[in-house]
Design a protein around this motif. Structure first.
Motif, PDB file in Angstrom:
ATOM      1  N   THR A 224       0.850  -1.197   0.000  1.00  0.00           N
ATOM      2  CA  THR A 224       0.000   0.000   0.000  1.00  0.00           C
ATOM      3  C   THR A 224       0.878   1.238   0.000  1.00  0.00           C
ATOM      4  OG1 THR A 224      -0.125   0.136   2.425  1.00  0.00           O
ATOM      5  CG2 THR A 224      -1.803  -1.198   1.317  1.00  0.00           C
ATOM      6  N   ASP A 225       0.315   2.354  -0.455  1.00  0.00           N
ATOM      7  CA  ASP A 225       1.074   3.597  -0.477  1.00  0.00           C
ATOM      8  C   ASP A 225       0.129   4.774  -0.412  1.00  0.00           C
ATOM      9  OD1 ASP A 225       4.134   4.423  -2.303  1.00  0.00           O
ATOM     10  OD2 ASP A 225       3.247   5.261  -0.480  1.00  0.00           O
ATOM     11  N   LYS A 226       0.684   5.905   0.022  1.00  0.00           N
ATOM     12  CA  LYS A 226      -0.122   7.104   0.198  1.00  0.00           C
ATOM     13  C   LYS A 226      -0.442   7.744  -1.140  1.00  0.00           C
ATOM     14  CE  LYS A 226       2.044   8.133   4.650  1.00  0.00           C
ATOM     15  NZ  LYS A 226       2.874   9.093   5.411  1.00  0.00           N
ATOM     16  N   GLY A 227      -1.649   8.322  -1.193  1.00  0.00           N
ATOM     17  CA  GLY A 227      -2.011   9.149  -2.320  1.00  0.00           C
ATOM     18  C   GLY A 227      -1.772  10.607  -1.976  1.00  0.00           C
ATOM     19  N   ASP A 228      -2.661  11.468  -2.425  1.00  0.00           N
ATOM     20  CA  ASP A 228      -2.471  12.900  -2.214  1.00  0.00           C
ATOM     21  C   ASP A 228      -2.964  13.402  -0.863  1.00  0.00           C
ATOM     22  OD1 ASP A 228      -3.295  13.468  -5.684  1.00  0.00           O
ATOM     23  OD2 ASP A 228      -1.329  13.298  -4.723  1.00  0.00           O
ATOM     24  N   VAL A 229      -3.948  12.730  -0.275  1.00  0.00           N
ATOM     25  CA  VAL A 229      -4.532  13.218   0.976  1.00  0.00           C
ATOM     26  C   VAL A 229      -4.653  12.090   1.997  1.00  0.00           C
ATOM     27  CG1 VAL A 229      -5.731  15.231   0.044  1.00  0.00           C
ATOM     28  CG2 VAL A 229      -6.821  12.979  -0.093  1.00  0.00           C
ATOM     29  N   PRO A 230      -3.539  11.505   2.455  1.00  0.00           N
ATOM     30  CA  PRO A 230      -3.612  10.334   3.331  1.00  0.00           C
ATOM     31  C   PRO A 230      -3.798  10.641   4.819  1.00  0.00           C
ATOM     32  CG  PRO A 230      -1.339  10.858   2.838  1.00  0.00           C
ATOM     33  CD  PRO A 230      -2.185  11.841   2.063  1.00  0.00           C
ATOM     34  N   GLU A 231      -3.635  11.925   5.211  1.00  0.00           N
ATOM     35  CA  GLU A 231      -3.647  12.253   6.640  1.00  0.00           C
ATOM     36  C   GLU A 231      -4.974  11.882   7.267  1.00  0.00           C
ATOM     37  OE1 GLU A 231      -0.752  14.296   4.377  1.00  0.00           O
ATOM     38  OE2 GLU A 231      -2.923  14.530   4.215  1.00  0.00           O
ATOM     39  N   GLY A 232      -4.897  11.156   8.385  1.00  0.00           N
ATOM     40  CA  GLY A 232      -6.091  10.790   9.125  1.00  0.00           C
ATOM     41  C   GLY A 232      -6.688   9.468   8.685  1.00  0.00           C
ATOM     42  N   TYR A 233      -6.072   8.808   7.721  1.00  0.00           N
ATOM     43  CA  TYR A 233      -6.602   7.550   7.196  1.00  0.00           C
ATOM     44  C   TYR A 233      -5.542   6.448   7.297  1.00  0.00           C
ATOM     45  CZ  TYR A 233      -9.810  10.810   4.894  1.00  0.00           C
ATOM     46  OH  TYR A 233     -10.718  11.809   4.628  1.00  0.00           O
ATOM     47  N   LYS A 234      -6.022   5.226   7.401  1.00  0.00           N
ATOM     48  CA  LYS A 234      -5.188   4.043   7.291  1.00  0.00           C
ATOM     49  C   LYS A 234      -5.876   3.067   6.356  1.00  0.00           C
ATOM     50  CE  LYS A 234      -3.632   1.981  10.890  1.00  0.00           C
ATOM     51  NZ  LYS A 234      -3.531   1.376  12.239  1.00  0.00           N
ATOM     52  N   VAL A 235      -5.100   2.176   5.771  1.00  0.00           N
ATOM     53  CA  VAL A 235      -5.656   1.120   4.930  1.00  0.00           C
ATOM     54  C   VAL A 235      -4.904  -0.170   5.223  1.00  0.00           C
ATOM     55  CG1 VAL A 235      -6.417   2.611   3.023  1.00  0.00           C
ATOM     56  CG2 VAL A 235      -4.081   1.684   3.034  1.00  0.00           C
ATOM     57  N   SER A 236      -5.472  -1.257   4.776  1.00  0.00           N
ATOM     58  CA  SER A 236      -4.773  -2.542   4.831  1.00  0.00           C
ATOM     59  C   SER A 236      -5.174  -3.359   3.615  1.00  0.00           C
ATOM     60  CB  SER A 236      -5.087  -3.293   6.124  1.00  0.00           C
ATOM     61  OG  SER A 236      -6.429  -3.753   6.119  1.00  0.00           O
ATOM     62  N   ARG A 237      -4.297  -4.256   3.220  1.00  0.00           N
ATOM     63  CA  ARG A 237      -4.596  -5.133   2.062  1.00  0.00           C
ATOM     64  C   ARG A 237      -4.061  -6.527   2.407  1.00  0.00           C
ATOM     65  NH1 ARG A 237      -4.561  -4.399  -3.701  1.00  0.00           N
ATOM     66  NH2 ARG A 237      -6.035  -5.956  -4.486  1.00  0.00           N
ATOM     67  N   LYS A 238      -4.846  -7.228   3.202  1.00  0.00           N
ATOM     68  CA  LYS A 238      -4.449  -8.575   3.640  1.00  0.00           C
ATOM     69  C   LYS A 238      -4.871  -9.636   2.633  1.00  0.00           C
ATOM     70  CE  LYS A 238      -4.270  -7.735   8.610  1.00  0.00           C
ATOM     71  NZ  LYS A 238      -4.396  -6.269   8.557  1.00  0.00           N
ATOM     72  N   GLU A 239      -5.935  -9.310   1.875  1.00  0.00           N
ATOM     73  CA  GLU A 239      -6.394 -10.226   0.834  1.00  0.00           C
ATOM     74  C   GLU A 239      -6.587  -9.402  -0.431  1.00  0.00           C
ATOM     75  OE1 GLU A 239      -9.906 -12.593   2.634  1.00  0.00           O
ATOM     76  OE2 GLU A 239     -10.003 -10.537   3.400  1.00  0.00           O
TER      77      GLU A 239
END
Lengths: 113, 111
Positions: A55-70
């Motif tokens: 995963t990687d940040k886009g233009d406005v990542p502040e305050g967000y998280k992501v995950s990609r386990k599947e």
């Protein structure tokens, strides 16, 4: 039917209460991405994932998280939502970084009070 | 990625062809032209894309000028359901996959 499914469609929450917006695709796409849409600012990329565990940040990542386990799932996590994260959110997927076009979900309208 | 310029709004009569222009004068050789549309607040919908040749699919045709500095999306027989915001986006094959949405063209199809 090939689709990107987001849940929930609508959500009203309070400041600071952790929430997760789910995104799932049934097309075996490697690439997934989150966008937010705000009046006058258009659609802006928050995070993207080129594959499982990547995963990687886009233009406005502040305050967000992501995950990609599947491969099929790409949840968007707001650990401590604030009113400035009130927005319309879209998840999108593509087999090849969008070179043949993206499939977008129907959107999640989030209101943080 | 190259920036695109589109008219803010256009009208089209139902049943007539809708021709939506886009300028992308700084496009580079490996960048494609993509068109998406967004109906009301639904998720954007991919329409068509091209590199330098004209393209056609079941939804629309894409005409790219020989110098690739501009293009036109053609909806051959517009219906009321084609009323939407249309986005012209330029993206390269080496890109991270990010779509840069401008303000787009609001197409109003009128009866």
């Amino acid at each position: 039917e090939a689709q990107v499914t987001q849940n929930p469609r609508y959500l009203i929450t309070v400041t600071g209460k952790k929430l997760t917006v789910t995104c799932s695709q049934n097309m075996n796409h490697e690439y997934m991405s989150w966008y937010r849409q705000d009046p006058g600012l258009g659609l802006r990329q928050i995070y993207y994932s080129m594959n499982v565990e990547v995963t990687d940040k886009g233009d406005v990542p502040e305050g967000y998280k992501v995950s990609r386990k599947e491969k099929r799932n790409f949840p968007l996590i707001l650990e401590s939502p604030s009113p400035n994260q009130t927005s319309l959110y879209f998840c999108a997927s593509s087999p090849n970084r969008g070179l043949l076009g993206y499939t977008f979900g129907s959107g999640t309208r989030l209101t943080v009070v | 990625d190259a920036k695109t310029t589109q008219p803010t709004s256009m009208d089209c009569a139902e049943g007539r062809a809708a021709n939506l222009p886009c300028n992308h004068s700084t496009i580079s050789g490996n960048e494609y032209v993509y068109w998406y549309r967004q109906i009301h607040s639904q998720g954007p919908q991919y329409i068509i894309h091209g590199l330098k040749n004209n393209e056609t699919n079941e939804m629309a045709s894409l005409i790219i000028t020989e110098d690739r500095k501009s293009s036109t999306l053609i909806l051959p027989h517009a219906t009321l359901r084609d009323t939407a915001v249309y986005y012209c986006i330029v993206m390269g094959s080496s890109n991270t996959g990010k779509l840069i949405f401008g303000q787009g063209t609001t197409l109003q199809v009128k009866p």
